[in-house]
Scaffold this motif. Sequence first.
Motif, PDB file in Angstrom:
ATOM      1  N   ALA A 184      13.533  21.002 -23.554  1.00 56.29           N
ATOM      2  CA  ALA A 184      13.938  21.542 -24.852  1.00 56.29           C
ATOM      3  C   ALA A 184      15.146  20.828 -25.430  1.00 56.29           C
ATOM      4  O   ALA A 184      15.486  21.002 -26.593  1.00 56.29           O
ATOM      5  CB  ALA A 184      14.241  23.028 -24.701  1.00 56.29           C
ATOM      6  N   MET A 185      15.800  20.023 -24.627  1.00 55.95           N
ATOM      7  CA  MET A 185      16.975  19.277 -25.087  1.00 55.95           C
ATOM      8  C   MET A 185      16.503  18.056 -25.885  1.00 55.95           C
ATOM      9  O   MET A 185      15.549  17.392 -25.496  1.00 55.95           O
ATOM     10  CB  MET A 185      17.742  18.811 -23.844  1.00 55.95           C
ATOM     11  CG  MET A 185      19.190  18.540 -24.068  1.00 55.95           C
ATOM     12  SD  MET A 185      20.107  20.034 -24.351  1.00 55.95           S
ATOM     13  CE  MET A 185      20.021  20.822 -22.765  1.00 55.95           C
ATOM     14  N   ALA A 186      17.199  17.759 -26.983  1.00 54.24           N
ATOM     15  CA  ALA A 186      16.796  16.615 -27.803  1.00 54.24           C
ATOM     16  C   ALA A 186      16.992  15.306 -27.034  1.00 54.24           C
ATOM     17  O   ALA A 186      17.971  15.147 -26.304  1.00 54.24           O
ATOM     18  CB  ALA A 186      17.632  16.581 -29.086  1.00 54.24           C
ATOM     19  N   ASP A 187      16.062  14.399 -27.215  1.00 55.13           N
ATOM     20  CA  ASP A 187      16.190  13.011 -26.762  1.00 55.13           C
ATOM     21  C   ASP A 187      16.691  12.834 -25.334  1.00 55.13           C
ATOM     22  O   ASP A 187      17.792  12.310 -25.109  1.00 55.13           O
ATOM     23  CB  ASP A 187      17.144  12.250 -27.704  1.00 55.13           C
ATOM     24  CG  ASP A 187      16.668  12.319 -29.143  1.00 55.13           C
ATOM     25  OD1 ASP A 187      15.454  12.231 -29.355  1.00 55.13           O
ATOM     26  OD2 ASP A 187      17.512  12.477 -30.043  1.00 55.13           O
ATOM     27  N   PRO A 189      17.396  11.120 -21.849  1.00 60.17           N
ATOM     28  CA  PRO A 189      17.566   9.683 -21.600  1.00 60.17           C
ATOM     29  C   PRO A 189      16.361   9.085 -20.882  1.00 60.17           C
ATOM     30  O   PRO A 189      15.614   9.792 -20.202  1.00 60.17           O
ATOM     31  CB  PRO A 189      18.811   9.637 -20.706  1.00 60.17           C
ATOM     32  CG  PRO A 189      18.947  10.989 -20.123  1.00 60.17           C
ATOM     33  CD  PRO A 189      18.326  11.950 -21.079  1.00 60.17           C
TER      34      PRO A 189
ATOM     35  N   SER B 324      23.278  15.454 -27.121  1.00 58.34           N
ATOM     36  CA  SER B 324      21.960  16.076 -27.210  1.00 58.34           C
ATOM     37  C   SER B 324      22.043  17.495 -26.687  1.00 58.34           C
ATOM     38  O   SER B 324      22.486  17.723 -25.558  1.00 58.34           O
ATOM     39  CB  SER B 324      20.943  15.292 -26.376  1.00 58.34           C
ATOM     40  OG  SER B 324      20.791  13.997 -26.900  1.00 58.34           O
ATOM     41  N   THR B 325      21.621  18.431 -27.521  1.00 55.52           N
ATOM     42  CA  THR B 325      21.608  19.839 -27.139  1.00 55.52           C
ATOM     43  C   THR B 325      20.247  20.417 -27.502  1.00 55.52           C
ATOM     44  O   THR B 325      19.379  19.691 -27.991  1.00 55.52           O
ATOM     45  CB  THR B 325      22.673  20.621 -27.929  1.00 55.52           C
ATOM     46  OG1 THR B 325      22.361  20.517 -29.335  1.00 55.52           O
ATOM     47  CG2 THR B 325      24.072  20.071 -27.696  1.00 55.52           C
ATOM     48  N   GLY B 379      24.627  22.304 -20.469  1.00 52.70           N
ATOM     49  CA  GLY B 379      23.320  21.654 -20.341  1.00 52.70           C
ATOM     50  C   GLY B 379      23.147  20.487 -21.295  1.00 52.70           C
ATOM     51  O   GLY B 379      22.105  19.831 -21.315  1.00 52.70           O
ATOM     52  N   ALA B 380      24.156  20.211 -22.127  1.00 51.81           N
ATOM     53  CA  ALA B 380      24.036  19.110 -23.092  1.00 51.81           C
ATOM     54  C   ALA B 380      24.276  17.764 -22.407  1.00 51.81           C
ATOM     55  O   ALA B 380      24.824  17.705 -21.305  1.00 51.81           O
ATOM     56  CB  ALA B 380      25.047  19.314 -24.216  1.00 51.81           C
ATOM     57  N   GLN B 381      23.853  16.706 -23.091  1.00 54.05           N
ATOM     58  CA  GLN B 381      24.064  15.360 -22.549  1.00 54.05           C
ATOM     59  C   GLN B 381      24.844  14.517 -23.539  1.00 54.05           C
ATOM     60  O   GLN B 381      24.606  14.596 -24.748  1.00 54.05           O
ATOM     61  CB  GLN B 381      22.738  14.701 -22.244  1.00 54.05           C
ATOM     62  CG  GLN B 381      22.127  15.276 -20.972  1.00 54.05           C
ATOM     63  CD  GLN B 381      20.751  14.752 -20.711  1.00 54.05           C
ATOM     64  OE1 GLN B 381      20.025  14.422 -21.621  1.00 54.05           O
ATOM     65  NE2 GLN B 381      20.392  14.703 -19.446  1.00 54.05           N
TER      66      GLN B 381
END
Lengths: 495, 444
Positions: A184-187, A189, B324-325, B379-381
């Motif tokens: 569900a996280m965008a993009d 890696p 990214s979230t 949980g974000a990158q």
Amino acid sequence: MSPSAHARLRDDLRALLGARVHDRPEELLVYECDAMTYFKNRPLAVTFPESTAEVAAIVRTCIRHRVPFLPRGAGTGLSGGATPTRAAVLIETARMRQVLHIDLDNRFAVVQPGLVNILLTQAVAGSGFYYAPDPSSQMACTIGGNVAENAGGPHCLKHGMTAKHILGLTVVLPDAEVVELGGAMADPPGYDLVGLFVGSEGTLGIATEVVVRIEKQPQSVRTFLASYASMSDACASVTDIIARGVDPAALEILDRLTIEAVESSVYAAGYPREAEAVLLVEVDGLEAEVELAAREVTTICHERGALALEEAREEEERRRLWKGRKGAFGAMGRINTDLLVMDGVVPRHRLEWILEQVYRVREKYGVTLSNVFHAGDGNLHPNISYDGRDPEETQRVLAAGEEILRLCIEAGGVLSGEHGIGVEKRDFMPYLFDDVDLDLMRRVRDVWNPLGLCNPDKVLPTAKACVEARGRMLTLDSETPVPSATDVAKGEAQP
Amino acid sequence: MSVDLVRVQQLFGSECVTGWDPPDPALHGFLPAETPVVAPHEIAEFQEVMRFASREKHRVLPAGSMEHLYLGAPPDGVELVLTTRRMARVLEYEPSDQTLVAQAGTTLHEIAARAGEFGQHLAPDPWPGRAATLGGACAANRFGLTRLRHGTWRDCVLGARVVHADGSTTRSGGKVVKNVTGYDLAKLYLGSLGSLVFLVEVNVRLAQRPQEVGYVVARLAPAVAQQRLLELHRGWLQPAALLLLSASAPEFDSAAFAQARHDAGELLLFARFEGQRAVVREQLEECAQQLDGAEVAPDVAASEWERLRRLPEPEPHLHVLRVSTRAVGVFDALVAAREVFGAQATTLALFGVGTSFVRLAAVESEALAAFRERLQRTGAQVTLQYAPADGARRLDPPPAQAASLQAAMKSLFDPGALLRPMPSVAIGAGARAEEATEERIHRE
């Protein structure tokens, strides 16, 4: 496989799943094919796992026994993707059908692969959401199957194929490793392995959890049925609708034979039997834009000489109009015992040309062929009704099908728009791709599936592919030569 | 150590080969001036160059117009640059099908001009820069600020022709808008930064250009911003973009934004609507009403929108972080950027998409690490998307999922590691590819 090896495999599977392993002949009968019925092969056993861990354990067991395995959803596939080509174990996802999580604000849900497509929409409909991909079999087909085939449906014209709606996957790889891809996280890696996996037809692993995108239901939906005295006028309406900037949700055409079959069946929708073609148009979105689009569609259909134009005034009428379209394949059962559903795609501007060719092929091979298709995206479904007990007729049907697909490619199109390649069109892949292209796909597959045990003999041609795919109900061991389209055309086909 | 420039000129013709002299002055120190830059006219020439590089094991940097070379890991040990900029023709365009096939070096400007004649456009709409190319935009998976409505290249690339590290060429996908024939390898190439293959032709689906575009601009106090945005998001409106701009963006204090000038700590919201005139106007009014009298600014943004589009783009001496979230989780990035970097950070968040960009002039490694650590807890990158051209790179990329599979893809496509690395994919973990080859040979 020897009886003793078979028994050892069964014992190991039963140690994992108990009674959720079926292997009596009468239990296996229904699993010998999917909805493409001319190729049949009974599996060694059918397993019914309930979790990712159980799927991985089954895969480990199969590897230990060096037995092929493949996933199966509801068996509604139309290219033989869920039909075993060898003595194999089926991993049936029917017991993995839970909606695990719904997040409306972030517009996603996590589901198990055996969930029936329509049940996902029903799970979120009360909150004003839905799952967009809607294959005609959505009352039965599963999300896992949709992922494997990158399924489409009438509304993917506007809303996109399954690949657009899959955000992430939990996959049991063919070596039994469990991996998470995307989410569900965008993009996330790295390379887009989700994009590669969707549509890989169960050859790269087995999806055991799926993160799907859900969308808000449109504020307004309007549905029209236009009838025409000629297929040409129906196609011209489609071209005009797109050219004038309307963004329809669906543009579906049914020809006369299909109309007759539908109207004589339980799917009767009130389509005019005297029409040569009907065009089903749906527009959705905000009320104001739907109003504008509806006016444009009405004008175009009249300009193109529609015999009649009906608009669904309420939801019940809308359902009726769609009932005929979605039930069209089922209605073909009235025409004959078997049905070959084709799935070629052409550039939209070649629609009229390809339809002329399809009708020419019908005459050439003397087959009963009707057309129902996604006109908006050039995705044809020529349906050939035949008696599968008649080998000579079957060969003519297969030859006609092959010629139609060749014509699609000649027109700049492809072999399949939404049904997948499976075993059905595997041999035709060289018509579209050269050896280097196919070898690359093969090497990609082998990285994921190094032992070749996960759904073997699908998508990519093998040495004996012609015999396997084009013979009726043949197994890998068969050496029976099957005539090509050219042979049949020359009258050299051998029943 | 680069290959001898004169030798490469002798091999491929001096008209095709120059030294390193990129149009962007900030890139001048990126590679030694004597690094050969080869710009073939045709695919066959491209293949020749790659065969040469493969044979002699030269590391090659794939490039389009060289506007985004900051992106990804710094190219280490580049010996040769290969650019598509001379392969810049639109090969096929069928307006009635809304499909187009172009060579990878075709600029986004050129495609916009061709498609614009028929009221069509490329929906991902990344910043076209001076001469950004189709191949480069796809390889870098660059997207525009209307991603909420129009998606990314993943949603519109139909097929591709590529040249491989060994000089061979393959195709995948097709030219039609619906296709499930074979593996969709083009998906792998999008965003791969040229680490797997060279894109040399790309088939895309175009979209109808909107008849009208309008904006609502509003100031939002951080305490209420999240709730207000969620209410908009849950309602019937269909914005093409919901952008949040953090306080410290002085370049946006122009006259056009006088009414919406923001104080420290406040967020500036740009809601963009597209479509038919009546539909856009109805939404603008409703949106402004929901935001308690926010400014409907139909004209604002024609110029300001262009400036917004540039915010995530590379600039000399600037760091651009990408966070990214989940779709509506961008507030985590906005808050963390303000608290960790203070006024020096400008953050642009794409609400509903889950992507935020943080621009920083100067930054300490410790602050970067703290920012990442804080967001990782949610949980974000965090990725350092662009770094100044001096190559200083103080944030390792987040590791990709399914590490061995990712590495195996890299090993399969680029076994000699001649192309640039994929930042998040560990090199040398690709045993799976070699095992697969051995297994296949064994089976055959």
